[in-house]
Write a protein that holds these residues in place. Structure first.
Motif, short mmCIF file in Angstrom:
data_model
loop_
_atom_site.label_atom_id
_atom_site.label_comp_id
_atom_site.label_asym_id
_atom_site.label_seq_id
_atom_site.Cartn_x
_atom_site.Cartn_y
_atom_site.Cartn_z
N LEU A 1 -3.71 -3.33 -3.21
CA LEU A 1 -4.34 -2.97 -1.85
C LEU A 1 -4.13 -1.69 -1.35
N HIS A 2 -5.42 -0.97 -1.21
CA HIS A 2 -4.96 0.56 -0.92
C HIS A 2 -6.06 0.80 0.53
N LEU A 3 -5.13 0.85 1.61
CA LEU A 3 -6.04 1.19 2.83
C LEU A 3 -5.58 2.47 3.45
N SER A 4 -6.60 3.38 3.56
CA SER A 4 -6.20 4.52 4.06
C SER A 4 -7.07 4.69 5.34
N GLY A 5 -6.41 5.05 6.61
CA GLY A 5 -7.28 5.29 7.70
C GLY A 5 -7.81 3.79 8.35
N VAL A 6 -7.23 2.81 7.93
CA VAL A 6 -8.14 1.72 8.40
C VAL A 6 -7.47 1.12 9.61
N GLN A 7 -7.90 0.84 10.48
CA GLN A 7 -7.52 0.18 11.85
C GLN A 7 -7.69 -1.34 11.91
N PHE A 8 -6.27 -1.66 12.37
CA PHE A 8 -5.87 -2.93 12.18
C PHE A 8 -5.25 -3.35 13.53
N VAL A 9 -5.66 -4.46 14.10
CA VAL A 9 -4.54 -4.79 15.05
C VAL A 9 -3.36 -5.25 14.46
N PRO A 10 -2.37 -4.58 15.00
CA PRO A 10 -0.92 -4.65 14.17
C PRO A 10 -0.57 -6.03 13.63
N GLU A 11 -0.66 -7.06 14.52
CA GLU A 11 -0.24 -8.48 13.91
C GLU A 11 -1.24 -8.89 12.87
N ASP A 12 -2.40 -8.20 12.83
CA ASP A 12 -3.41 -8.75 11.73
C ASP A 12 -3.05 -8.11 10.64
N LEU A 13 -2.42 -7.07 10.42
CA LEU A 13 -2.01 -6.59 9.24
C LEU A 13 -0.88 -7.29 8.60
N LEU B 1 -0.03 -10.10 -4.30
CA LEU B 1 0.12 -8.60 -4.00
C LEU B 1 1.39 -7.99 -5.01
N GLU B 2 0.79 -7.15 -5.79
CA GLU B 2 1.94 -6.21 -6.53
C GLU B 2 2.20 -4.88 -5.92
N TYR B 3 0.92 -4.46 -5.69
CA TYR B 3 0.78 -2.91 -5.31
C TYR B 3 0.32 -2.86 -3.83
N MET B 4 0.84 -2.16 -3.16
CA MET B 4 0.51 -1.82 -1.63
C MET B 4 0.44 -0.45 -1.42
N ASP B 5 -0.55 0.18 -0.78
CA ASP B 5 -0.40 1.77 -0.47
C ASP B 5 -1.23 1.70 0.99
N LEU B 6 -0.49 1.92 2.01
CA LEU B 6 -0.93 1.90 3.21
C LEU B 6 -0.96 3.13 3.82
N ARG B 7 -1.75 4.06 4.17
CA ARG B 7 -1.78 5.35 5.13
C ARG B 7 -2.45 5.02 6.49
N LYS C 1 5.50 -5.32 -5.95
CA LYS C 1 6.56 -4.53 -6.91
C LYS C 1 6.49 -2.99 -6.24
N SER C 2 5.16 -2.56 -5.92
CA SER C 2 5.46 -1.11 -5.54
C SER C 2 4.70 -0.94 -4.20
N PHE C 3 5.37 -0.53 -3.21
CA PHE C 3 5.03 -0.31 -1.83
C PHE C 3 5.04 1.01 -1.21
N HIS C 4 4.07 1.70 -0.88
CA HIS C 4 4.20 2.79 -0.16
C HIS C 4 3.27 3.02 1.12
N ILE C 5 4.05 3.64 2.01
CA ILE C 5 3.47 3.62 3.17
C ILE C 5 3.42 5.12 3.92
N SER C 6 2.65 5.41 4.81
CA SER C 6 3.03 6.68 5.71
C SER C 6 2.30 6.31 6.88
N GLY C 7 2.97 6.91 7.80
CA GLY C 7 2.43 6.76 9.31
C GLY C 7 2.96 5.57 10.26
N ILE C 8 4.12 5.19 9.61
CA ILE C 8 4.52 4.22 10.40
C ILE C 8 5.73 4.81 11.58
#
Lengths: 430, 177
Positions: free
Chosen positions: A162-174, A184-190, A208-215
């Motif tokens: 899963l790769h989400l960049s600039g995706v707007q979500f209601v927080p609980e929805d995410l 899910l094995e790989y997640m990249d959230l920008r 296994k692999s988790f990347h996040i920016s903007g929290i």
């Protein structure tokens, strides 16, 4: 099997007689332009392209296309003619205008067993609920879209990446979305800057692999027992956190206690501050036995709490092999008091053992040579018996007298490892 | 390097895998040539693996759809991919060189053999290589390169060009690579 006319030409047409599955898979390496052009090669090729499993309308597709053509009608044309499963669908929407086709296409694609879906928009657009009925999805890559999770969402049972960049979500929805994708094995959230995420709950047993920016707030790992690699860029500032000593409620323990498999952690100062919040223990009550690589960004050791967090991580990772740290110097020179507090803290640490029996490589970037940095290096050199390389990237380019002085001081520091090599870079050629 | 560490010699080695390395099979081509190959390399072909598992091999495995020259090439590929110390990077480089030197006729022999023997990695490489010869090329160039004879009338061709006018622009000029 169709009988083809025997040709008496010297060299035979072999490609046309290849089995369908082989031809489909050859065409899949071609752009849509190339694939569609094969329809005119001969009657036998007329409809070969219509079963290609990949439909890619990316930037390259647009660049090749003369401006006089309308992308939307071409997409309709291709989807209309296509037959069979569409394993991969990629769409880049460059214009900011409305694209009424998008939701129709998603509706059409939802029962075509799509496994890999990429949707990149230049400006934010909301997309229809049809996306949530793609039952075969393995990879999902979304840029600049707005999602509203329907209450009927059953989850993506096969989603691996899963790769989400600039995706707007209601927080609980995410949170709910992640929890409903158990593979899910790989997640990249920008997370977009104007839509920073305050809190996030990770419930992903196979991640296994988790990347996040903007929290901006907390990350709670409800279930992440397989997580090996993680990089976090948090927007927290020192103003948002408190780091009173006393480790009863330490984030360090709460967060890292959930990450028993972690091998590699990359963290910016915001996340270090978050970890430090609630107090930093000398050492965690458990070891991070799998941790091999630690990459940290700190704010020039301005805050003792960052240094405390860094040292606590190092101390609790007995098998650490590689450590990298970047000093981001604050614009205002920190007060002497603050620096002095860090220096005293680091000096005091020499009394306590730091078991770095596997540490081989240390790299320091934007090194300025201020006293706390020198104390930090001293501590590492004293504690790492198998260190092979210490690389210092000095912040001022060019050979300066100050740089030379720092180098001289570094070389005179006692080292636990007899083979440690010190590399001093005073050039920006890293 | 990391791979070696994970599986140090003499430790945690699966005895079945070890046996496969030492056991050899004989593959027989359509023109009667015989080739020895370790079982561990041979079973990278799913079709051969199935034959070995079903034990219908009986020592010599006949491959009536693959000629000797092609089989020799396929075996070179299998041996490299079953090699113990070969890193992924090394294998990738090998694959690239392996297919880049092949003439068109050989590419077709190998793609058919790989399809029949179900060797996924090889199949992918050869298909990619064939596709490379079609990338950005004009219809005329592709027809000439692959000896495809058009059976459309000029009117039909004109009609189709109109239908997909967008796909006809921006191709390379017709020169050999």
């Amino acid at each position: 099997m169709e009988r083809t006319r025997v040709r008496r030409s010297f060299e035979a047409d072999r490609i046309s007689k290849l089995p369908c599955n082989v031809i489909d898979n050859i065409l899949k390496f071609l752009s849509l332009h190339d694939a569609v052009r094969t329809s005119i090669l001969s009657r036998g090729w007329r409809y070969k392209w219509v079963t290609i499993p990949f439909l890619v309308f990316d930037w390259d597709f647009r660049l090749k296309l003369d401006r006089k053509y309308n992308v939307e009608s071409i997409i309709y044309q291709i989807l209309f003619l296509h037959k069979g499963p569409i394993v991969k669908f990629t769409l880049f929407l460059a214009d900011s205008g409305l694209c009424p086709g998008l939701n129709n296409w998603l509706h059409f694609l939802s029962d075509h067993r799509v496994e890999e879906l990429t949707l990149k928009c230049v400006t934010h657009r909301s997309i229809s609920h049809h996306l949530f009925t793609f039952d075969h999805l393995k990879h999902l890559y979304l840029v600049n879209v707005e999602l509203r999770l329907p209450s009927t969402f059953k989850g993506f049972g096969s989603l691996v990446r899963l790769h989400l960049s600039g995706v707007q979500f209601v927080p609980e929805d995410l949170d709910r979305f992640i929890a409903k994708c158990p593979m899910l094995e790989y997640m990249d959230l920008r997370i977009p800057v104007d839509h920073m995420l305050s809190d996030l709950v990770i419930d992903a047993p196979n991640l296994k692999s988790f990347h996040i920016s903007g929290i901006r707030g907390s990350v709670y790992f409800k279930n992440a027992s397989c997580l090996k690699e993680m990089s976090i860029t948090s927007c927290l500032t020192a103003m948002d956190t408190t780091s009173e000593p006393g480790d009863n409620n330490s984030n360090m323990i709460k967060v890292l206690g959930q990450l028993s498999s972690i091998t590699s952690l990359k963290s910016n100062r915001g996340f270090l501050l978050y970890l430090a919040s609630g107090g930093v223990p000398q050492k965690l009550p458990f070891n991070l036995n799998h941790m091999r690589v630690l990459v940290l960004d700190v704010a020039g050791f301005e805050h003792t709490s960052e240094v405390r967090s860094a040292l606590c991580l190092i101390r609790s990772s007995p098998n650490l092999q590689r450590f990298e740290i970047t000093m981001n110097h604050p614009l205002n020179t920190p007060g002497v008091d603050r620096l002095e507090a860090t220096i005293q803290f680091l000096k005091a640490q020499q009394k306590y053992e730091i078991p770095l029996r596997c540490l081989e490589i240390v790299k320091m970037f934007i090194f300025s040579g201020v006293k706390p940095e020198m104390e930090f290096v001293k501590l590492l050199l004293l504690s790492a018996p198998v260190l092979r390389k210490l690389e210092i990237n000095y912040m001022h380019p060019g050979v300066t007298e100050k740089g030379y002085k720092i180098l001289k001081e570094l070389l005179s520091l006692p080292r636990a490892s007899t083979r440690a090599e010190i590399i001093f870079q005073d050039r920006y050629d890293i | 390097m990391a791979r070696k560490n994970r599986n140090p010699v003499g430790k945690n080695v699966d005895p079945e895998a070890q046996k496969k390395k030492t056991r050899t099979l004989t593959l027989k081509s359509s023109d009667g040539q015989e080739f020895s190959i370790s079982e561990s390399a041979a079973v990278l072909s799913i079709a051969i693996e199935n034959m070995v598992e079903d034990d219908c091999a009986g020592g010599v495995i006949p491959l009536p759809l693959v000629d000797g020259g092609t089989l020799a090439r396929v075996i070179t590929y299998l041996n490299k991919h079953a090699e113990d110390g070969a890193s992924d990077e090394e294998k990738r480089k090998f694959d690239e060189e392996f297919v880049s030197g092949m003439e068109m006729g050989v590419l077709f022999d190998v793609v058919l053999a790989a399809n029949y023997l179900d060797i996924r990695g090889l199949l992918r490489e050869v298909r990619r290589r064939i596709a490379d010869r079609m990338k950005n090329k004009s219809v005329e160039w592709v027809r000439k390169t692959f000896h495809i004879e058009s059976d459309f009338t000029p009117e039909e061709e004109e009609q189709m060009k109109k239908e997909f006018a967008w796909a006809w622009e921006g191709v390379d000029s017709d020169v050999d690579d």
